[in-house]
Design an enzyme around this catalytic site. Structure first.
Site, PDB file in Angstrom:
ATOM      1  N   ASP A  74      14.983  29.800  -3.327  1.00 28.11           N
ATOM      2  CA  ASP A  74      16.218  30.152  -4.035  1.00 28.11           C
ATOM      3  C   ASP A  74      17.198  28.998  -4.158  1.00 28.11           C
ATOM      4  O   ASP A  74      18.291  29.176  -4.695  1.00 28.11           O
ATOM      5  CB  ASP A  74      16.914  31.318  -3.317  1.00 28.11           C
ATOM      6  CG  ASP A  74      17.494  30.887  -1.974  1.00 28.11           C
ATOM      7  OD1 ASP A  74      16.735  30.305  -1.165  1.00 28.11           O
ATOM      8  OD2 ASP A  74      18.691  31.107  -1.739  1.00 28.11           O
ATOM      9  N   ASP A 115      10.518  30.790   1.182  1.00 27.65           N
ATOM     10  CA  ASP A 115      11.706  30.526   1.977  1.00 27.65           C
ATOM     11  C   ASP A 115      12.147  31.876   2.554  1.00 27.65           C
ATOM     12  O   ASP A 115      11.728  32.934   2.072  1.00 27.65           O
ATOM     13  CB  ASP A 115      12.781  29.915   1.077  1.00 27.65           C
ATOM     14  CG  ASP A 115      14.101  29.747   1.792  1.00 27.65           C
ATOM     15  OD1 ASP A 115      14.117  29.138   2.873  1.00 27.65           O
ATOM     16  OD2 ASP A 115      15.122  30.243   1.269  1.00 27.65           O
ATOM     17  N   ASP A 135      15.864  32.785   4.223  1.00 27.71           N
ATOM     18  CA  ASP A 135      17.249  33.161   3.952  1.00 27.71           C
ATOM     19  C   ASP A 135      17.568  33.023   2.465  1.00 27.71           C
ATOM     20  O   ASP A 135      17.442  31.939   1.885  1.00 27.71           O
ATOM     21  CB  ASP A 135      18.197  32.270   4.749  1.00 27.71           C
ATOM     22  CG  ASP A 135      18.005  32.427   6.248  1.00 27.71           C
ATOM     23  OD1 ASP A 135      18.392  33.482   6.778  1.00 27.71           O
ATOM     24  OD2 ASP A 135      17.449  31.501   6.872  1.00 27.71           O
TER      25      ASP A 135
END
EC number: 3.1.3.18
Length: 222
Positions: A171, A12, A14
């Protein structure tokens, strides 16, 4: 050196590879100000990121007491124009991230990004932060017609990276849900942009620093 157990490691963007919250917050609040709505504290924005720019704008408006799709559509180009011009003014790679990426590349791993950011913005960010040679494949939220947590973007990322044994690093619950749906092992970060305690993300393994990534991948392959 023994062969690394994964051919592809997808990330991922961001909140996983980089802390992009400062620039996303600036773009969101610029847009809200232009629309005449209250700004959102930076700490709150961290919990809003992960579903794409329109979703971020929608949540920012909702925080000010307004939920109106017409207003989202009106604000969207304002957000994009500002964010594109300031995409990496204050964003930065998480500690240890670049060293871990270098080590994975040295071991022959193909690095890729699977994000809900628009693909063009993801490429722009990667170029702005100096990573344009690190990632041969980037799949954005608009690349394949659906976005995470649908597994299609992650599966497309792995296929475009050449296929083989793959792992995903993220995250958020969006990332872990995507990985489970794609039947891909997943490592989650205890830092980043969370909307719940990291231990509740449901990842196969949880790490606290990028120094732990490669040993975690080796354990994951076990």
């Amino acid at each position: 050196m023994a062969a690394f157990p994964f051919d592809v490691v997808a990330f991922d963007l961001d909140g996983t590879l980089a802390d992009t919250a400062p620039d996303l917050t600036a773009a969101l609040n610029h847009t809200l100000e232009q629309l005449g709505y209250p700004v959102v504290p930076a700490g709150d924005v961290r919990h809003m990121v992960g579903h794409g720019a329109k979703a971020l704008l929608r949540q920012g408006l909702a925080a000010g007491g307004r939920s109106d799709e017409a207003l989202v559509e009106r604000g969207f180009p304002i957000f994009l124009d500002y964010y594109e011009a300031h995409i990496a003014d204050e964003s930065f790679a998480f500690p240890g991230c670049e060293a871990a990426l270098d080590e994975l590349a040295a071991r022959g791993v193909i690095l890729a990004i699977c994000t809900n950011k628009l693909e063009a913005l993801a490429w722009r960010f990667v170029d702005a932060i100096g990573w344009n040679r690190r990632f041969p494949v980037i799949i954005g939220g608009d690349t394949v017609g659906v976005s995470k947590p649908d597994p299609a973007p992650l599966l497309a990322t792995i296929a475009r990276a050449g296929g083989g044994r793959a792992a995903f690093v993220g995250d958020s619950i969006t990332d872990t849900t995507t990985a489970r749906a794609a039947a891909i092992p997943c490592i989650a970060l205890s830092f980043g942009f969370h909307d719940r305690p990291p231990a509740e993300l449901g990842a196969d393994l949880l790490i606290d620093h990028y120094d732990e990534l490669i040993p975690a991948l080796e354990r994951l392959a076990g």
